[in-house]
Design a protein around this motif. Sequence first.
Motif, PDB file in Angstrom:
ATOM      1  N   THR A 160       0.821  -1.210   0.000  1.00 59.97           N
ATOM      2  CA  THR A 160       0.000   0.000   0.000  1.00 59.97           C
ATOM      3  C   THR A 160       0.857   1.264   0.000  1.00 59.97           C
ATOM      4  O   THR A 160       0.543   2.240  -0.690  1.00 59.97           O
ATOM      5  CB  THR A 160      -0.959   0.031   1.212  1.00 59.97           C
ATOM      6  N   ASN A 161       1.961   1.235   0.752  1.00 60.72           N
ATOM      7  CA  ASN A 161       2.850   2.401   0.752  1.00 60.72           C
ATOM      8  C   ASN A 161       3.497   2.595  -0.619  1.00 60.72           C
ATOM      9  O   ASN A 161       3.620   3.727  -1.104  1.00 60.72           O
ATOM     10  CB  ASN A 161       3.939   2.233   1.822  1.00 60.72           C
TER      11      ASN A 161
ATOM     12  N   LYS B  75       1.116   4.165  -3.125  1.00 55.53           N
ATOM     13  CA  LYS B  75       0.954   5.615  -2.996  1.00 55.53           C
ATOM     14  C   LYS B  75       1.998   6.375  -3.813  1.00 55.53           C
ATOM     15  O   LYS B  75       1.788   7.530  -4.172  1.00 55.53           O
ATOM     16  CB  LYS B  75       1.049   6.023  -1.527  1.00 55.53           C
TER      17      LYS B  75
ATOM     18  N   ASP C 266       2.767   5.698  -6.792  1.00 54.54           N
ATOM     19  CA  ASP C 266       2.314   5.725  -8.184  1.00 54.54           C
ATOM     20  C   ASP C 266       3.442   5.322  -9.143  1.00 54.54           C
ATOM     21  O   ASP C 266       3.744   6.009 -10.112  1.00 54.54           O
ATOM     22  CB  ASP C 266       1.780   7.107  -8.564  1.00 54.54           C
TER      23      ASP C 266
ATOM     24  N   GLU D  77      -6.876   0.576  -1.374  1.00 58.37           N
ATOM     25  CA  GLU D  77      -6.111   1.787  -1.135  1.00 58.37           C
ATOM     26  C   GLU D  77      -6.760   2.984  -1.825  1.00 58.37           C
ATOM     27  O   GLU D  77      -6.775   4.088  -1.294  1.00 58.37           O
ATOM     28  CB  GLU D  77      -4.679   1.597  -1.638  1.00 58.37           C
TER      29      GLU D  77
ATOM     30  N   LEU E 191      -7.683   6.804  -0.547  1.00 53.07           N
ATOM     31  CA  LEU E 191      -6.992   7.965  -1.101  1.00 53.07           C
ATOM     32  C   LEU E 191      -7.905   8.973  -1.771  1.00 53.07           C
ATOM     33  O   LEU E 191      -7.634  10.164  -1.760  1.00 53.07           O
ATOM     34  CB  LEU E 191      -5.940   7.508  -2.122  1.00 53.07           C
TER      35      LEU E 191
END
Length: 209
Positions: free
Chosen positions: A85-86, A89, A91, A130, A134
């Motif tokens: 998940t980190n 983020k 991308d 996620e 977001l």
Amino acid sequence: MRIAIMKEASIYREVLLSVLSNEFNDYDVITVDPKQQDKLQDDLIDLLIVDIDTAADINSLIKHYIDNNKHVIIWTEDSTHPELTNLFKLDLQGYFYNGMEKEALIKAIKKILLGKQYIHEELAPMLLGEYRQLHNRQQKRPVGVFTRREWEVMELLTQGYSNQRISNQLYITDKTVKNHISSILRKLEVPDRTNAVLTVLRNKWFYVS
């Protein structure tokens, strides 16, 4: 131009090296053990493929490559990896899953080298979760991308509907559903419905509650 594979020594790494060397012969393809990642702290690598299933700290290396506008692909065999998940983020250009077929692997890397993103469908459940965290509920649908019916099909795809459920919901044939999905994938320039869903969510064309 260079491609680096950061992965612990294994038969699979050697096979991957052979496949990429043969397919991307304009590139110099190298392999690096995670414990020797300091060898990659220069800007001569155009595409970095990182196996995240390692005890080594790979976050600083990935950030270094992001800061220098390089292509980064992360690779895992664990669809519930705690770092996913980190990393999502950030991308990154690619999120690969172990066991990809040769053709799918090559096609995905070619897309990434052209500036597109690829996310393997096995990683989609966690990554979709996620997105729910977001993105807010503001939808921004552009004009002229899809037909009215394609928007309807796309909305149902974001809700996880199968082709048969879409057919029943919209009162159209299964063949028509397949035609609409093929058109959607072509317009978004993505390989499958998973990447189509992630693309429209990333663009805030839909919100998944």
